[in-house]
Design a protein around this motif. Structure first.
Motif, PDB file in Angstrom:
ATOM      1  N   UNK A  43     -54.632 -47.696 -60.600  1.00  0.00           N
ATOM      2  CA  UNK A  43     -54.540 -46.264 -60.978  1.00  0.00           C
ATOM      3  C   UNK A  43     -55.305 -46.017 -62.271  1.00  0.00           C
ATOM      4  N   UNK A  44     -55.116 -46.942 -63.223  1.00  0.00           N
ATOM      5  CA  UNK A  44     -55.748 -46.773 -64.539  1.00  0.00           C
ATOM      6  C   UNK A  44     -57.267 -46.828 -64.398  1.00  0.00           C
ATOM      7  N   UNK A  45     -57.748 -47.777 -63.620  1.00  0.00           N
ATOM      8  CA  UNK A  45     -59.198 -47.922 -63.449  1.00  0.00           C
ATOM      9  C   UNK A  45     -59.773 -46.683 -62.745  1.00  0.00           C
ATOM     10  N   UNK A  46     -59.048 -46.190 -61.754  1.00  0.00           N
ATOM     11  CA  UNK A  46     -59.512 -45.010 -61.010  1.00  0.00           C
ATOM     12  C   UNK A  46     -59.632 -43.805 -61.952  1.00  0.00           C
ATOM     13  N   UNK A  47     -58.608 -43.611 -62.774  1.00  0.00           N
ATOM     14  CA  UNK A  47     -58.610 -42.490 -63.721  1.00  0.00           C
ATOM     15  C   UNK A  47     -59.745 -42.662 -64.735  1.00  0.00           C
ATOM     16  N   UNK A  48     -59.948 -43.894 -65.182  1.00  0.00           N
ATOM     17  CA  UNK A  48     -61.028 -44.218 -66.131  1.00  0.00           C
ATOM     18  C   UNK A  48     -62.392 -43.870 -65.541  1.00  0.00           C
ATOM     19  N   UNK A  49     -62.590 -44.194 -64.280  1.00  0.00           N
ATOM     20  CA  UNK A  49     -63.883 -43.940 -63.628  1.00  0.00           C
ATOM     21  C   UNK A  49     -64.143 -42.447 -63.432  1.00  0.00           C
ATOM     22  N   UNK A  50     -63.082 -41.713 -63.182  1.00  0.00           N
ATOM     23  CA  UNK A  50     -63.247 -40.291 -62.857  1.00  0.00           C
ATOM     24  C   UNK A  50     -63.411 -39.409 -64.084  1.00  0.00           C
ATOM     25  N   UNK A  51     -63.018 -39.910 -65.230  1.00  0.00           N
ATOM     26  CA  UNK A  51     -63.023 -39.067 -66.427  1.00  0.00           C
ATOM     27  C   UNK A  51     -64.029 -39.603 -67.445  1.00  0.00           C
ATOM     28  N   UNK A  52     -64.082 -38.970 -68.595  1.00  0.00           N
ATOM     29  CA  UNK A  52     -65.017 -39.424 -69.627  1.00  0.00           C
ATOM     30  C   UNK A  52     -64.335 -40.320 -70.665  1.00  0.00           C
TER      31      UNK A  52
ATOM     32  N   UNK B 253     -63.581 -32.148 -82.891  1.00  0.00           N
ATOM     33  CA  UNK B 253     -63.874 -31.623 -81.556  1.00  0.00           C
ATOM     34  C   UNK B 253     -63.008 -32.280 -80.475  1.00  0.00           C
ATOM     35  N   UNK B 254     -62.176 -33.201 -80.935  1.00  0.00           N
ATOM     36  CA  UNK B 254     -61.503 -34.052 -79.957  1.00  0.00           C
ATOM     37  C   UNK B 254     -60.557 -33.305 -79.021  1.00  0.00           C
ATOM     38  N   UNK B 255     -59.851 -32.321 -79.553  1.00  0.00           N
ATOM     39  CA  UNK B 255     -58.889 -31.608 -78.699  1.00  0.00           C
ATOM     40  C   UNK B 255     -59.602 -30.980 -77.509  1.00  0.00           C
ATOM     41  N   UNK B 256     -60.747 -30.354 -77.814  1.00  0.00           N
ATOM     42  CA  UNK B 256     -61.476 -29.687 -76.742  1.00  0.00           C
ATOM     43  C   UNK B 256     -62.002 -30.717 -75.728  1.00  0.00           C
ATOM     44  N   UNK B 257     -62.582 -31.810 -76.261  1.00  0.00           N
ATOM     45  CA  UNK B 257     -63.132 -32.839 -75.368  1.00  0.00           C
ATOM     46  C   UNK B 257     -62.035 -33.411 -74.485  1.00  0.00           C
ATOM     47  N   UNK B 258     -60.915 -33.749 -75.109  1.00  0.00           N
ATOM     48  CA  UNK B 258     -59.833 -34.360 -74.328  1.00  0.00           C
ATOM     49  C   UNK B 258     -59.315 -33.405 -73.256  1.00  0.00           C
TER      50      UNK B 258
END
Lengths: 116, 611
Positions: free
Chosen positions: B570-579, B439-444
């Protein structure tokens, strides 16, 4: 350039130039100073309130765009397009012509010293 | 004392700066990574400042700044194109002329002013390289070949859209060019626009879409749009293309040819669009292969170097490798205009200054890890300042923990060492995940990257394991080739799955690595070795010990429309905004579970213009 001059230039120079130019144009048209008081008020407001200065700037940009569009359109139809006819008859780039091969031989590279 | 050259590209798209120290690239970075504006075209002030600061030098030590193209020649092309189109090109004329008259014609002055405003010392001499010379240099000089043919293909430079060169030692000789308006890059971009994707950024989506369709329009394209000449050259039929006189890429005749209006952005993708994409891809390959064969015949070289935006088409690259007659192929990883900054500096160093060239084992691109890196103390300080709970581990423990998370199916934000130069994340600013997840492609795609569901993901694999998994017999460190998953790893399709078409094929499990197996069993391969990327290689080794698999999903650490992350922030911001579940910043690990729920609304998505 000192920072204070740069700030002054960015913030007020356009306002002052605009007022001066408008004053000269008005005098040139009417040969009196009847409207100049209004211009002084406009100048003071634009110097005092940034929103006013911004509005004036946007207005001038728009006027400038209209002017340049008009001038470029005239240039395009009066000079450029007629020359385009000549170009297509006598100076046309081979790439724009129908050919059996589009390879263009290249023997050497240009100088690094100039932008052409 | 070391001497420096600075290469820059800007004012069109993908502005970048590159620093050479005695002819060796020591740093390269795209401006978009600092400004957070994708394909940013502005003067690369922050990139230059970073490069100088990182090396501890000022502009005083820089001998020359080399701009990647010749603006006057580009202007000449623009004028002649308008003359050719007149009197029907007024709108395009009005759109382009003001910028040229205000700025681009005075580029030398503009560049000098921008360099002076950096306040980094006296402005060095300014030099200009030709656009395709910059591309060719970026392809040949960093390559591992002492002797090679070089093929460049992009949208357009000054006049050239395609060019051929012979590289020998430190010399690069031009052979031929194909001139605007005949351009494979513009051909591909025009059809990209017709398919509703953005020009100069949606082309790789079209490439990813192609395997879903059937190339039933290929013959129609070859009969009407692109004429292939017997000598390998090609020509566009301008009846179908509007870019010479309009502000759009295609003319109404193109819509008539396909009998369908152009797809609007974000509209539903139908089998028709997939068929057009498949046909376009096939036609591009049919045009490129004769060009390369002709070059092989002319030069007798056995190696080929590629650059220019078209060289980012990894499907076509693989076909070239198989069918062009060249034994080996090296492609500049930053093949687009950003790489022009590198090529301009290298061209000046080798061709004008006659600098010596040392051919490196592997290549001289240093894995393309040429951007900013951050010390542990900087990362720790950032995390503490923002009250982020973290684990600080030894490298060994970090690798073991990350491997465990991956095995548990967690998605990792992976931030290590120097940032990549070029459009691909090569394992320093990547999102990693287990390639075995169905299911990873869809989740990503939908929950992490927020992008179109059809888009495939690339595998990263240990170089020594790659031949056992993929039908590919050489390193692919820059993710510029596709390879098929080996037949023995493929899963036989159920009869119902065999008849699926278009986007329905997406959810079919096709191999033991479903997350990275595209619908045609291909994968855009990245191989990793210890000498180029030791940390990622070690992670894959630890992961292999744990799972008997050394394949991971590797996708760029960003969301749709956002440039790849540059800093820990930037990395932390992206991490927080996504799953993304776990963030690994060097040896620091932050887990989503340890953080309070994010209170950010989804408004942040409007920060980035969709690509």
């Amino acid at each position: 350039m000192s920072l204070s001059w740069i700030r002054f230039r960015n913030r007020h120079l356009l306002t002052i130039n605009f007022s001066l130019a408008a004053a000269l144009v008005l005098y040139g048209i009417r040969r009196d100073f009847a409207w100049h008081l209004l211009l002084v008020v406009w100048l003071l407001l634009a110097l005092r309130f940034e929103r006013m200065a911004k509005f004036q700037q946007l207005l001038l940009v728009r006027v400038g765009r209209i002017n340049s569009t008009l001038i470029l359109t005239l240039f395009y139809f009066l000079f450029f397009a007629p020359y385009g006819l000549l170009y297509r008859c006598f100076f046309r780039k081979p790439a724009f012509q129908q050919r059996a091969s589009t390879f263009e031989e290249k023997r050497k590279i240009g100088s690094f010293d100039r932008p052409f | 004392m070391a001497s420096y050259l600075l290469g820059i590209s800007c004012y069109y798209h993908d502005s970048a700066a590159v620093l050479l120290e005695d002819g060796i690239v020591v740093g390269a970075v795209q401006e978009e990574r600092f400004t957070r504006k994708k394909h940013d075209a502005s003067f690369p002030a922050r990139s230059i400042s970073y490069l100088l600061r990182e090396r501890g030098v000022t502009l005083r030590e820089v001998r020359a700044v080399v701009y990647y193209e010749k603006p006057f020649l580009t202007f000449e092309r623009l004028i002649e194109t308008h003359l050719e189109a007149s009197p029907f090109g007024l709108r395009s004329f009005l759109a382009s002329m003001p910028t040229w008259m205000k700025e681009k014609l005075f580029l030398e002055r503009l560049l000098k002013r921008e360099l002076a405003q950096l306040g980094a010392g006296p402005v060095p001499e300014l030099k200009f390289s030709e656009h395709h010379l910059s591309h060719a240099s970026s392809a040949f000089f960093p390559s591992p070949f002492a002797d090679a043919a070089v093929l460049c293909a992009d949208g357009v430079g000054e006049w050239a859209t395609t060019s051929a060169w012979r590289g020998q030692g430190a010399d690069l000789t031009p052979l031929w060019e194909i001139h605007f308006p005949h351009s494979l890059g513009l051909f591909y971009s025009t059809l990209t626009a017709y398919l509703g994707f953005k020009v100069n950024s949606g082309e790789y989506k079209v490439m990813g879409l192609a395997p879903y369709g059937k190339p039933r329009f290929a013959d129609r394209m070859l009969e009407n749009l692109l004429q292939l000449n017997s000598d390998g050259s090609f020509a566009l039929n301008l009846r179908y293309f509007a870019f010479t006189k309009e502000l759009q890429m295609f003319s109404p005749a193109l819509e008539d040819l396909f009998g369908r209006r152009a797809r609007r952005p974000e509209e539903l993708l139908e089998p028709f669009h997939m068929d057009v994409a498949a046909s376009l891809q096939l036609v591009l390959e049919r045009a490129l292969i004769p060009l390369a064969r002709e070059l092989r015949r002319q030069t007798s070289a056995t190696r080929l170097c590629l650059a220019g935006g078209v060289a980012l088409n990894c499907v076509a690259n693989s076909k070239l490798l198989l069918e062009s007659g060249f034994e080996d192929l090296w492609i500049q990883p930053s093949a687009g205009d950003a790489g022009g900054a590198l090529g301009a500096a290298l061209a000046y160093y080798h061709l004008a200054e006659k600098g010596e060239r040392r051919v490196c084992h592997g290549d001289a691109q240093k894995g393309s890890y040429l951007g900013p890196s951050f010390k542990a103390v900087e990362i720790e300080s950032f995390l503490r300042k923002n009250n982020v709970p973290f684990q600080k581990l030894t490298q060994e423990d970090m690798l073991s923990e990350t491997s465990r998370y991956l095995d548990e199916g967690k998605i990792i934000g992976w931030f290590q060492g120097r940032m990549e130069f070029g459009p691909r994340a090569l394992g320093h600013r990547s999102i990693l995940a287990d390639a075995r997840g169905a299911e990873l492609q869809k989740t990503l795609n939908l929950k992490i990257k927020f992008r179109e569901s059809f888009r495939p993901f690339a595998p990263v694999v240990l170089a020594e394991d790659a031949p056992e998994i993929f039908e590919f017999d050489r390193p692919s460190p820059y993710m510029l080739f596709v390879a098929a998953v080996r037949p023995e790893l493929r899963v036989p399709l159920a009869p119902a799955d065999r008849t699926k078409f278009g986007i329905d094929q997406l959810n079919v499990v096709r191999s033991t690595y479903p997350a990275i197996t595209h619908v045609d069993y291909s994968a855009r391969l990245q191989t990793v070795s210890r000498d180029r990327n030791p940390i990622l290689a070690q992670l894959l080794e630890v992961y292999r010990q744990r799972t008997q698999s050394s394949v991971l999903v590797n996708t760029s650490f960003n969301v749709r429309g956002e440039p790849i992350v540059c800093t820990p922030e930037d990395a932390y911001r992206c991490f927080r905004r996504t799953e993304i579940d776990v963030l690994v910043l060097e040896n620091f690990i932050v887990t989503k579970e340890s953080l309070p729920p994010s209170n950010q609304s989804e408004d942040w998505r409007s920060e980035f213009e969709l690509d």
